[in-house]
Motif scaffolding. Sequence first.
Motif, short mmCIF file in Angstrom:
data_model
loop_
_atom_site.label_atom_id
_atom_site.label_comp_id
_atom_site.label_asym_id
_atom_site.label_seq_id
_atom_site.Cartn_x
_atom_site.Cartn_y
_atom_site.Cartn_z
N VAL A 1 0.89 -1.16 0.00
CA VAL A 1 0.00 0.00 0.00
C VAL A 1 0.92 1.21 0.00
O VAL A 1 1.48 1.58 1.04
N PRO A 2 1.16 1.84 -1.17
CA PRO A 2 2.20 2.85 -1.27
C PRO A 2 1.80 4.18 -0.64
O PRO A 2 0.61 4.48 -0.47
N GLU A 3 2.81 4.97 -0.30
CA GLU A 3 2.56 6.34 0.14
C GLU A 3 1.85 7.08 -0.99
O GLU A 3 2.23 6.99 -2.15
N GLY A 4 0.78 7.79 -0.66
CA GLY A 4 0.02 8.49 -1.68
C GLY A 4 -1.07 7.66 -2.32
O GLY A 4 -1.76 8.11 -3.23
N GLU B 1 -13.68 -2.32 -9.86
CA GLU B 1 -12.67 -2.60 -10.89
C GLU B 1 -11.26 -2.54 -10.31
O GLU B 1 -10.39 -3.33 -10.70
N ASN B 2 -11.00 -1.61 -9.38
CA ASN B 2 -9.71 -1.56 -8.71
C ASN B 2 -9.41 -2.86 -7.99
O ASN B 2 -8.29 -3.37 -8.03
N LEU B 3 -10.43 -3.40 -7.33
CA LEU B 3 -10.24 -4.64 -6.57
C LEU B 3 -10.06 -5.84 -7.49
O LEU B 3 -9.17 -6.66 -7.30
N PRO C 1 -16.97 -1.36 4.98
CA PRO C 1 -18.33 -1.22 4.45
C PRO C 1 -18.51 -0.04 3.50
O PRO C 1 -19.31 -0.11 2.56
N ARG C 2 -17.74 1.03 3.72
CA ARG C 2 -17.88 2.19 2.85
C ARG C 2 -17.53 1.87 1.40
O ARG C 2 -18.10 2.42 0.47
N SER D 1 -13.10 10.13 -1.23
CA SER D 1 -12.31 10.95 -0.33
C SER D 1 -10.93 10.32 -0.14
O SER D 1 -10.70 9.15 -0.51
N GLY D 2 -10.00 11.07 0.45
CA GLY D 2 -8.67 10.52 0.70
C GLY D 2 -8.70 9.29 1.58
O GLY D 2 -7.98 8.32 1.33
N GLY D 3 -9.55 9.30 2.59
CA GLY D 3 -9.66 8.15 3.48
C GLY D 3 -10.21 6.93 2.77
O GLY D 3 -9.75 5.81 2.97
N GLU D 4 -11.22 7.16 1.92
CA GLU D 4 -11.80 6.05 1.16
C GLU D 4 -10.79 5.49 0.16
O GLU D 4 -10.73 4.27 -0.06
N GLN D 5 -9.98 6.36 -0.43
CA GLN D 5 -8.94 5.89 -1.34
C GLN D 5 -7.91 5.04 -0.59
O GLN D 5 -7.41 4.05 -1.14
N GLN D 6 -7.61 5.42 0.64
CA GLN D 6 -6.67 4.61 1.42
C GLN D 6 -7.27 3.24 1.73
O GLN D 6 -6.58 2.22 1.66
N MET D 7 -8.55 3.21 2.08
CA MET D 7 -9.21 1.93 2.29
C MET D 7 -9.15 1.08 1.02
O MET D 7 -8.89 -0.13 1.07
N LEU D 8 -9.37 1.72 -0.13
CA LEU D 8 -9.34 1.01 -1.41
C LEU D 8 -7.92 0.49 -1.70
O LEU D 8 -7.76 -0.63 -2.20
N ALA D 9 -6.91 1.30 -1.39
CA ALA D 9 -5.53 0.87 -1.61
C ALA D 9 -5.20 -0.36 -0.76
O ALA D 9 -4.52 -1.29 -1.22
N ILE D 10 -5.69 -0.38 0.48
CA ILE D 10 -5.48 -1.55 1.34
C ILE D 10 -6.23 -2.75 0.79
O ILE D 10 -5.69 -3.86 0.69
N GLY D 11 -7.49 -2.53 0.39
CA GLY D 11 -8.28 -3.62 -0.17
C GLY D 11 -7.66 -4.17 -1.44
O GLY D 11 -7.62 -5.39 -1.64
#
Length: 232
Positions: free
Chosen positions: A80-83, A94-96, A120-121, A134-144
């Motif tokens: 999960v990269p910085e940024g 599609e990202n997942l 869940p978001r 949002s930035g937080g949701e993008q971070q969740m997506l990056a982890i997922g």
Amino acid sequence: MLQLSHVQAAYGPSKVLFDVSLDVPDGRIVTLLGRNGMGKTTTVRAIMGLVPVGDGIAFDGRPMAGSAPETIARRGIGLVPEGRMVFPTLTVRENLVATAANRTGRAAPWTERRIYDLFPRLGERAQQYAATLSGGEQQMLAIGRALMTNPKLLILDEATEGLAPVVREEIWRCIAELKAQGQSILLVDKNIQVLKRLADHHYILEKGHTVWSGDSTALDRDAAKVQRYIGL
């Protein structure tokens, strides 16, 4: 699982890592601490094969120096990269799906449904383009997205940087849940109080050298010394 022994790395003629050593045992959370510019992200890039390294990195007992980034990823390291770096013109789903694989043969692999249960978001926004999150949701997506590769080792570089407090708590909850499931994690972050609670072992970098290591009890015991290395 992951071992770095006296690793050195450079960007062209500019040497950044001089002597970095650390171990991430199977099923543990290990942190990499230090002020900005001390070599944490370069260490992550060296592990992933994005910075040339002569020797000193092994994963699952096999050397990794000289391996291509895609080879390292296939061996079971998820980043999960910085940024965050999600695919902005793809939807959450599609990202997942784009990264889904089970090359490590996990008995209960990560699926879309499991990611949505964890975050869940993301399930609520499955058809939204990543650029609209949002930035937080993008971070969740990056982890997922990283979890969908079913990694043996998950690396999170600046896991909560720039996120709102409520979103940080969501990320910490996720990491605690992953730890309970036995996921090995190398974590770069600055929130010492949370890291002391979550992590099993800590390493501090100073100007490209590993200058301190210990568990959370030692982190408290050596608080003055630690503050000299990580304080502003």
